[in-house]
Design a protein around this motif. Structure first.
Motif, PDB file in Angstrom:
ATOM      1  N   HIS A 118       1.027  -1.301  -0.222  1.00 54.40           N
ATOM      2  CA  HIS A 118       0.216  -0.272   0.397  1.00 54.40           C
ATOM      3  C   HIS A 118       1.016   0.558   0.039  1.00 54.40           C
ATOM      4  CE1 HIS A 118       0.857   1.632   4.735  1.00 54.40           C
ATOM      5  NE2 HIS A 118       0.547   0.209   4.275  1.00 54.40           N
ATOM      6  N   ASP A 208      -3.831  -9.248   4.375  1.00 52.22           N
ATOM      7  CA  ASP A 208      -4.641  -7.764   4.486  1.00 52.22           C
ATOM      8  C   ASP A 208      -5.110  -6.799   3.346  1.00 52.22           C
ATOM      9  OD1 ASP A 208      -5.678  -5.051   5.313  1.00 52.22           O
ATOM     10  OD2 ASP A 208      -3.299  -5.706   7.346  1.00 52.22           O
ATOM     11  N   THR A 210      -5.579  -4.114   3.153  1.00 56.03           N
ATOM     12  CA  THR A 210      -5.405  -2.500   3.531  1.00 56.03           C
ATOM     13  C   THR A 210      -4.020  -2.601   3.051  1.00 56.03           C
ATOM     14  OG1 THR A 210      -4.965  -2.730   5.951  1.00 56.03           O
ATOM     15  CG2 THR A 210      -6.974  -2.752   4.774  1.00 56.03           C
ATOM     16  N   LYS A 211      -2.832  -3.485   3.407  1.00 57.24           N
ATOM     17  CA  LYS A 211      -1.698  -3.315   3.140  1.00 57.24           C
ATOM     18  C   LYS A 211      -0.522  -3.560   1.721  1.00 57.24           C
ATOM     19  CE  LYS A 211      -1.139  -4.581   7.831  1.00 57.24           C
ATOM     20  NZ  LYS A 211       0.429  -5.718   8.932  1.00 57.24           N
TER      21      LYS A 211
END
Length: 287
Positions: A118, A208, A210-211
């Motif tokens: 990200h 994940d 979001t990562k």
């Protein structure tokens, strides 16, 4: 005339030899493209299935690397292997008359995902992500079709240079699961991964989003296949290769297929993988 006792002994010896031939174990391996425990569970099930279908003992032999899978096949330590596109081409070039006999339905149109941490700020795009140049990049195994061959091909096509020149640092994680883990942890900014391993790990909650996320998908290409040695009929009896092929094509247990994951297996041939061989030659991965 021979004494009766000698005739009996000779007959017993012939029966023993016959039983030994019948009882010879048929062995297979697979490229270690994911977590070893997951592979062991998957292919032990395949061994049980093939044992029941073929009427002989079938054993799965795990290996530590793609190169080790090819070596085991070349040395006749295994007679059948679940290879990727590139490793299958390499193995068949080393073993005369070996053949690709079955592929997953999905393997006709396989693809690689490029993934990014990200912190790069990169998001999904329809075209090759030119913004990856100069970043750190990890492939999977050096012998992987989806984790090295095809992504390297596209990198060279876009940048007209080798990955080592295009990126600040290049790594080889060893398998797709580790590629995802390394990019998610930020050890590398960008990586190339087998799309099915990504989808499986995403569904199981190991990723994940979001990562780490997918930023590009390559065009499709042929990939995984079952390859068998050409001498199995002589070793295990006439028509054995066809029996193995049919057993693989007949695999229909949803739980067994889901462990690959594949919806079914289809006939395959060496010619199906000519595009992989041509690509490997073009970028210098074949002698």
């Amino acid at each position: 005339m021979f004494p009766l006792s000698r005739v009996i002994i000779s007959a017993a010896l012939l029966l023993t030899v016959s039983l030994m031939v019948q009882a010879e174990t048929f062995t297979f391996t697979a490229i270690p493209d994911a977590d070893a425990s997951r592979l062991q569970e998957r292919f032990d099930k395949v061994a049980d299935y093939l044992s029941a279908e073929l009427g002989v003992e079938v054993k799965y032999i795990p290996v530590k690397s793609y190169a080790a899978a090819i070596t085991a096949f070349r040395n006749n330590q295994v007679q059948l292997a679940w290879f990727g596109g590139l490793s299958g081409v390499q193995a068949r070039r080393l073993v005369v008359n070996s053949e690709a006999i079955a592929q997953g339905y999905e393997d006709q149109l396989f693809k690689t995902y490029f993934i990014a941490h990200h912190s790069t700020g990169m998001t999904a795009a329809e075209t090759f992500p030119l913004g990856i140049e100069g970043k750190t990049f990890t492939f999977g195994s050096k012998g992987s079709t989806s984790g090295r061959l095809m992504p390297e091909f596209h990198i060279r096509e876009q940048f007209k240079m080798a990955p080592e020149q295009a990126f600040a640092r290049v790594g080889y994680s060893g398998d797709h699961s580790r590629t995802i883990a390394q990019v998610q942890a930020g050890a590398y900014q960008v990586g190339a991964v087998n799309y099915q391993v990504w989808e499986t790990e995403l569904a199981s909650g190991k990723i994940d989003p979001t990562k780490v996320s997918v930023i590009w998908s390559t065009p499709t290409y042929p990939d995984y296949q079952w390859t068998i040695r050409g001498d199995v009929d002589a070793r295990y009896g006439g028509n054995f290769k066809q029996r193995v092929t049919q057993a693989l094509l007949n695999m229909s247990d949803p739980n067994l297929l889901a462990s690959f994951p594949r919806q079914s297996f289809l006939p395959a041939s060496n010619q199906d993988y000519a595009p992989i061989e041509n690509t490997a030659q073009a970028i210098g991965l074949l002698d």
